[in-house]
Design an enzyme around this catalytic site. Structure first.
Site, PDB file in Angstrom:
ATOM      1  N   ASP A  27      48.168  81.291  17.100  1.00  0.00           N
ATOM      2  CA  ASP A  27      46.442  80.660  17.052  1.00  0.00           C
ATOM      3  C   ASP A  27      46.609  82.211  18.134  1.00  0.00           C
ATOM      4  O   ASP A  27      45.132  83.001  17.383  1.00  0.00           O
ATOM      5  CB  ASP A  27      46.472  80.309  17.315  1.00  0.00           C
ATOM      6  CG  ASP A  27      44.759  79.019  16.852  1.00  0.00           C
ATOM      7  OD1 ASP A  27      44.506  80.003  16.387  1.00  0.00           O
ATOM      8  OD2 ASP A  27      44.695  79.275  18.268  1.00  0.00           O
ATOM      9  N   GLY A  70      42.543  73.914  13.917  1.00  0.00           N
ATOM     10  CA  GLY A  70      42.688  73.591  14.883  1.00  0.00           C
ATOM     11  C   GLY A  70      42.693  71.585  15.033  1.00  0.00           C
ATOM     12  O   GLY A  70      43.974  70.889  15.769  1.00  0.00           O
ATOM     13  N   ASP A 124      43.838  85.444  16.424  1.00  0.00           N
ATOM     14  CA  ASP A 124      41.925  85.628  17.555  1.00  0.00           C
ATOM     15  C   ASP A 124      42.531  86.759  18.233  1.00  0.00           C
ATOM     16  O   ASP A 124      41.179  87.341  17.661  1.00  0.00           O
ATOM     17  CB  ASP A 124      42.101  84.163  18.338  1.00  0.00           C
ATOM     18  CG  ASP A 124      42.181  82.451  17.514  1.00  0.00           C
ATOM     19  OD1 ASP A 124      41.620  82.514  16.488  1.00  0.00           O
ATOM     20  OD2 ASP A 124      42.180  81.603  18.447  1.00  0.00           O
ATOM     21  N   ASP A 148      40.053  78.781  11.242  1.00  0.00           N
ATOM     22  CA  ASP A 148      40.733  78.447  12.244  1.00  0.00           C
ATOM     23  C   ASP A 148      40.214  77.089  12.962  1.00  0.00           C
ATOM     24  O   ASP A 148      41.172  76.615  13.457  1.00  0.00           O
ATOM     25  CB  ASP A 148      40.310  79.153  13.316  1.00  0.00           C
ATOM     26  CG  ASP A 148      40.952  79.978  14.356  1.00  0.00           C
ATOM     27  OD1 ASP A 148      42.770  79.287  14.696  1.00  0.00           O
ATOM     28  OD2 ASP A 148      40.668  79.861  15.668  1.00  0.00           O
TER      29      ASP A 148
END
Length: 104
Positions: free
Chosen positions: A30, A13, A34, A9
């Site tokens: 995203d 990003g 999460d 992750d």
């Protein structure tokens, strides 16, 4: 495994911002991903903890009192494999759909 997800992750990003591949749907997905992964981790940990509380040897111990979906997942390797492959196919499809979307 959760640590691996966290690193991926973070890399996602970083690459997103570095190559300016930011989109509104990507930001929303995203955040949703999460929250879902955190919720899944909590469900799995609570299942494992409850397994130890009732004295089972493993959280994968499937018996007659187990939920039908849990029984299908751990009791049938074909179904378990299908779930894993289908999940990955969903992620790839969502990624490809997002990449082919026209910029307005």
């Amino acid at each position: 495994m959760f640590e691996f997800s966290f690193v991926c992750d973070a890399l996602d990003g970083w690459f997103t911002w570095k190559f300016n591949q930011v989109s509104t749907i990507g930001v929303v997905l995203d955040m949703v991903k999460d929250r879902i992964s955190t919720a899944c981790l909590l469900v799995i940990l609570s299942q494992v903890y409850s397994t130890f509380l009732v004295g089972k040897a493993s959280h994968k111990d499937v018996n007659d009192s187990t939920n039908w979906l849990f029984k299908a997942h751990y009791g049938n390797k074909m179904f378990m494999g299908y779930c894993c492959v289908a999940c990955e196919a969903l992620y790839i499809t969502l990624f490809l759909l997002q990449r082919t979307r026209r910029k307005i």
